[in-house]
Scaffold this motif. Structure first.
Motif, PDB file in Angstrom:
ATOM      1  N   LEU A  93      46.287  53.582  48.759  1.00 21.97           N
ATOM      2  CA  LEU A  93      46.872  52.293  49.128  1.00 21.97           C
ATOM      3  C   LEU A  93      46.204  51.155  48.372  1.00 21.97           C
ATOM      4  CD1 LEU A  93      48.569  50.345  50.873  1.00 21.97           C
ATOM      5  CD2 LEU A  93      46.765  50.528  52.612  1.00 21.97           C
ATOM      6  N   ASP A  94      44.881  51.143  48.321  1.00 21.85           N
ATOM      7  CA  ASP A  94      44.159  50.050  47.685  1.00 21.85           C
ATOM      8  C   ASP A  94      44.467  49.960  46.196  1.00 21.85           C
ATOM      9  OD1 ASP A  94      43.022  49.433  50.131  1.00 21.85           O
ATOM     10  OD2 ASP A  94      41.236  50.646  49.770  1.00 21.85           O
ATOM     11  N   VAL A  95      44.622  51.108  45.532  1.00 21.51           N
ATOM     12  CA  VAL A  95      44.967  51.103  44.114  1.00 21.51           C
ATOM     13  C   VAL A  95      46.379  50.556  43.912  1.00 21.51           C
ATOM     14  CG1 VAL A  95      45.413  52.551  42.096  1.00 21.51           C
ATOM     15  CG2 VAL A  95      43.383  52.950  43.486  1.00 21.51           C
ATOM     16  N   HIS A  96      47.318  50.928  44.793  1.00 16.66           N
ATOM     17  CA  HIS A  96      48.684  50.412  44.675  1.00 16.66           C
ATOM     18  C   HIS A  96      48.732  48.907  44.940  1.00 16.66           C
ATOM     19  CE1 HIS A  96      49.928  54.603  44.571  1.00 16.66           C
ATOM     20  NE2 HIS A  96      51.146  54.205  44.265  1.00 16.66           N
ATOM     21  N   ILE A  97      47.924  48.423  45.872  1.00 11.84           N
ATOM     22  CA  ILE A  97      47.850  46.985  46.111  1.00 11.84           C
ATOM     23  C   ILE A  97      47.350  46.284  44.850  1.00 11.84           C
ATOM     24  CG2 ILE A  97      46.532  45.190  47.321  1.00 11.84           C
ATOM     25  CD1 ILE A  97      48.706  46.174  49.089  1.00 11.84           C
ATOM     26  N   LYS A  98      46.337  46.836  44.222  1.00 13.80           N
ATOM     27  CA  LYS A  98      45.801  46.253  42.994  1.00 13.80           C
ATOM     28  C   LYS A  98      46.864  46.192  41.903  1.00 13.80           C
ATOM     29  CE  LYS A  98      42.234  46.954  39.463  1.00 13.80           C
ATOM     30  NZ  LYS A  98      41.103  47.832  39.010  1.00 13.80           N
ATOM     31  N   ARG A  99      47.615  47.281  41.740  1.00 14.25           N
ATOM     32  CA  ARG A  99      48.677  47.307  40.730  1.00 14.25           C
ATOM     33  C   ARG A  99      49.779  46.315  41.075  1.00 14.25           C
ATOM     34  NH1 ARG A  99      49.974  53.557  40.657  1.00 14.25           N
ATOM     35  NH2 ARG A  99      52.038  52.677  40.282  1.00 14.25           N
ATOM     36  N   LEU A 100      50.138  46.229  42.359  1.00 15.49           N
ATOM     37  CA  LEU A 100      51.193  45.311  42.774  1.00 15.49           C
ATOM     38  C   LEU A 100      50.776  43.869  42.536  1.00 15.49           C
ATOM     39  CD1 LEU A 100      53.973  45.049  44.055  1.00 15.49           C
ATOM     40  CD2 LEU A 100      52.892  45.186  46.311  1.00 15.49           C
ATOM     41  N   ARG A 101      49.539  43.538  42.829  1.00 10.17           N
ATOM     42  CA  ARG A 101      49.039  42.185  42.565  1.00 10.17           C
ATOM     43  C   ARG A 101      49.120  41.839  41.085  1.00 10.17           C
ATOM     44  NH1 ARG A 101      43.724  42.499  46.502  1.00 10.17           N
ATOM     45  NH2 ARG A 101      44.618  41.386  48.306  1.00 10.17           N
ATOM     46  N   SER A 102      48.857  42.812  40.225  1.00  7.75           N
ATOM     47  CA  SER A 102      48.895  42.539  38.788  1.00  7.75           C
ATOM     48  C   SER A 102      50.292  42.174  38.322  1.00  7.75           C
ATOM     49  CB  SER A 102      48.392  43.761  38.010  1.00  7.75           C
ATOM     50  OG  SER A 102      49.333  44.826  38.036  1.00  7.75           O
ATOM     51  N   ARG A 103      51.309  42.505  39.135  1.00 10.93           N
ATOM     52  CA  ARG A 103      52.695  42.238  38.758  1.00 10.93           C
ATOM     53  C   ARG A 103      53.281  40.995  39.431  1.00 10.93           C
ATOM     54  NH1 ARG A 103      51.868  47.768  38.330  1.00 10.93           N
ATOM     55  NH2 ARG A 103      53.027  48.828  36.688  1.00 10.93           N
ATOM     56  N   VAL A 104      52.743  40.607  40.585  1.00  7.31           N
ATOM     57  CA  VAL A 104      53.357  39.488  41.313  1.00  7.31           C
ATOM     58  C   VAL A 104      52.467  38.255  41.405  1.00  7.31           C
ATOM     59  CG1 VAL A 104      54.730  41.096  42.685  1.00  7.31           C
ATOM     60  CG2 VAL A 104      52.609  40.195  43.623  1.00  7.31           C
ATOM     61  N   GLU A 105      51.165  38.416  41.157  1.00  7.78           N
ATOM     62  CA  GLU A 105      50.252  37.279  41.277  1.00  7.78           C
ATOM     63  C   GLU A 105      50.055  36.593  39.920  1.00  7.78           C
ATOM     64  OE1 GLU A 105      48.893  36.152  43.971  1.00  7.78           O
ATOM     65  OE2 GLU A 105      48.888  37.779  45.452  1.00  7.78           O
ATOM     66  N   PRO A 106      50.087  35.258  39.883  1.00 11.72           N
ATOM     67  CA  PRO A 106      49.762  34.556  38.633  1.00 11.72           C
ATOM     68  C   PRO A 106      48.336  34.869  38.176  1.00 11.72           C
ATOM     69  CG  PRO A 106      50.807  33.066  40.200  1.00 11.72           C
ATOM     70  CD  PRO A 106      50.492  34.328  40.952  1.00 11.72           C
ATOM     71  N   ASN A 107      47.431  34.996  39.134  1.00 11.74           N
ATOM     72  CA  ASN A 107      46.042  35.339  38.836  1.00 11.74           C
ATOM     73  C   ASN A 107      45.603  36.432  39.805  1.00 11.74           C
ATOM     74  OD1 ASN A 107      43.370  35.535  38.183  1.00 11.74           O
ATOM     75  ND2 ASN A 107      42.866  33.392  38.577  1.00 11.74           N
ATOM     76  N   PRO A 108      45.740  37.707  39.402  1.00 14.38           N
ATOM     77  CA  PRO A 108      45.438  38.809  40.317  1.00 14.38           C
ATOM     78  C   PRO A 108      44.003  38.814  40.837  1.00 14.38           C
ATOM     79  CG  PRO A 108      46.660  39.593  38.404  1.00 14.38           C
ATOM     80  CD  PRO A 108      46.267  38.167  38.105  1.00 14.38           C
ATOM     81  N   SER A 109      43.076  38.204  40.111  1.00 13.60           N
ATOM     82  CA  SER A 109      41.683  38.192  40.562  1.00 13.60           C
ATOM     83  C   SER A 109      41.474  37.276  41.765  1.00 13.60           C
ATOM     84  CB  SER A 109      40.751  37.770  39.422  1.00 13.60           C
ATOM     85  OG  SER A 109      41.044  36.454  38.998  1.00 13.60           O
ATOM     86  N   THR A 110      42.398  36.325  41.947  1.00 16.13           N
ATOM     87  CA  THR A 110      42.351  35.444  43.125  1.00 16.13           C
ATOM     88  C   THR A 110      43.746  35.424  43.761  1.00 16.13           C
ATOM     89  OG1 THR A 110      42.809  33.517  41.726  1.00 16.13           O
ATOM     90  CG2 THR A 110      40.496  33.991  42.246  1.00 16.13           C
ATOM     91  N   PRO A 111      44.125  36.505  44.425  1.00 20.04           N
ATOM     92  CA  PRO A 111      45.489  36.643  44.954  1.00 20.04           C
ATOM     93  C   PRO A 111      45.824  35.596  46.007  1.00 20.04           C
ATOM     94  CG  PRO A 111      44.057  38.359  45.825  1.00 20.04           C
ATOM     95  CD  PRO A 111      43.282  37.667  44.754  1.00 20.04           C
ATOM     96  N   GLU A 112      47.051  35.064  45.905  1.00 23.71           N
ATOM     97  CA  GLU A 112      47.551  34.078  46.863  1.00 23.71           C
ATOM     98  C   GLU A 112      48.715  34.619  47.675  1.00 23.71           C
ATOM     99  OE1 GLU A 112      48.667  30.803  44.423  1.00 23.71           O
ATOM    100  OE2 GLU A 112      46.611  30.073  44.179  1.00 23.71           O
TER     101      GLU A 112
END
Length: 248
Positions: A213-232
């Protein structure tokens, strides 16, 4: 063979070069009602994938000429078909790399057929959307009954077409990331525990830990977040799980 000719029998492309596993999977999965197509090298896997259009790929990491990771990347460039990686290594880095290149799940050799079938069933299961038509949460996401869409700020999921747009641009998501985003958008502003997300996306018969789950969340953030390192948008609630927040 066309999908119409296959009828309801799901086709699994088994990419494996160890004959003992090939024989066991062909017999075992056949008894479970699957049609098994075998490829023994990475290059053959890509050819067979184009020919048979399988319902799921069971993909060994260690393959001759083209690695399983490269095969996964190649398939993911054009398809959201479920992929389960098979590895002889139990190290976390091997598992994480497989998930990061687009796999939906993984198993480690040696594995039991019952465990493998449970993972295949969970990965292939489709979940029906459940929100109330036209309901809008205080956080701003809304289910549109006319277009069968979920909208959360600048993120839109079209359930019928299986399409996602972020800030007006199309984003290609693998199956599990699509399902995960759908569940989060169906519950905007609500904290969903890791156990709840795993149950909704992978199914109650999921075998494994929360690392997937945590890896999929990380991948999903990389696609939808402008800045995945600081997800909004996909926010971690420490010690509990995750929630989706709409940002225009």
């Amino acid at each position: 063979m066309s999908r119409a000719e296959r009828a309801s029998q799901a086709v699994i492309l088994v990419v494996e070069d160890e004959e003992s596993y090939v024989d066991a999977l062909t017999v075992g999965l056949g008894r479970e009602g699957f049609e098994v197509v075998v490829a023994r090298t990475g290059a053959e896997a890509l050819t067979r994938f184009s020919e048979v259009n399988p319902d799921l790929v069971l993909l060994d990491v260690m393959l001759p000429n083209v690695s399983g990771l490269d095969v996964c990347r190649e398939i993911r460039a054009s398809s959201n078909v479920p992929i389960i990686m098979v590895t002889a290594k139990s190290s976390e880095i091997d598992t994480v790399v497989g998930l990061e290149v687009g796999a939906d799940d993984y198993v480690t050799k040696p594995y039991r057929l019952r465990e493998l079938v449970a993972r295949i069933g969970a990965v292939m299961r489709r979940r029906s959307p459940t929100p109330v038509d036209g309901e809008r949460d205080t956080d701003g996401a809304m289910h549109d009954p006319l277009a069968d869409r979920l909208v959360g700020g600048d993120v839109t999921v079209d359930l019928d077409r299986h399409e996602v747009t972020v800030r007006g641009e199309p984003v290609n998501l693998p199956l599990k990331e699509f399902d995960l985003l759908t569940v989060l958008l169906e519950n905007p502003g609500r904290v969903l525990s890791r156990a709840t997300l795993i149950d909704r996306v992978w199914g109650g018969d999921y075998v494994g830990d929360t690392k997937t789950l945590d890896v999929h969340i990380k991948r999903l953030r990389s696609r939808v977040e402008p800045n995945p390192s600081t997800p909004e948008r996909i926010v971690t609630v420490r010690g509990v799980g995750y929630k989706f927040q709409s940002v225009s």
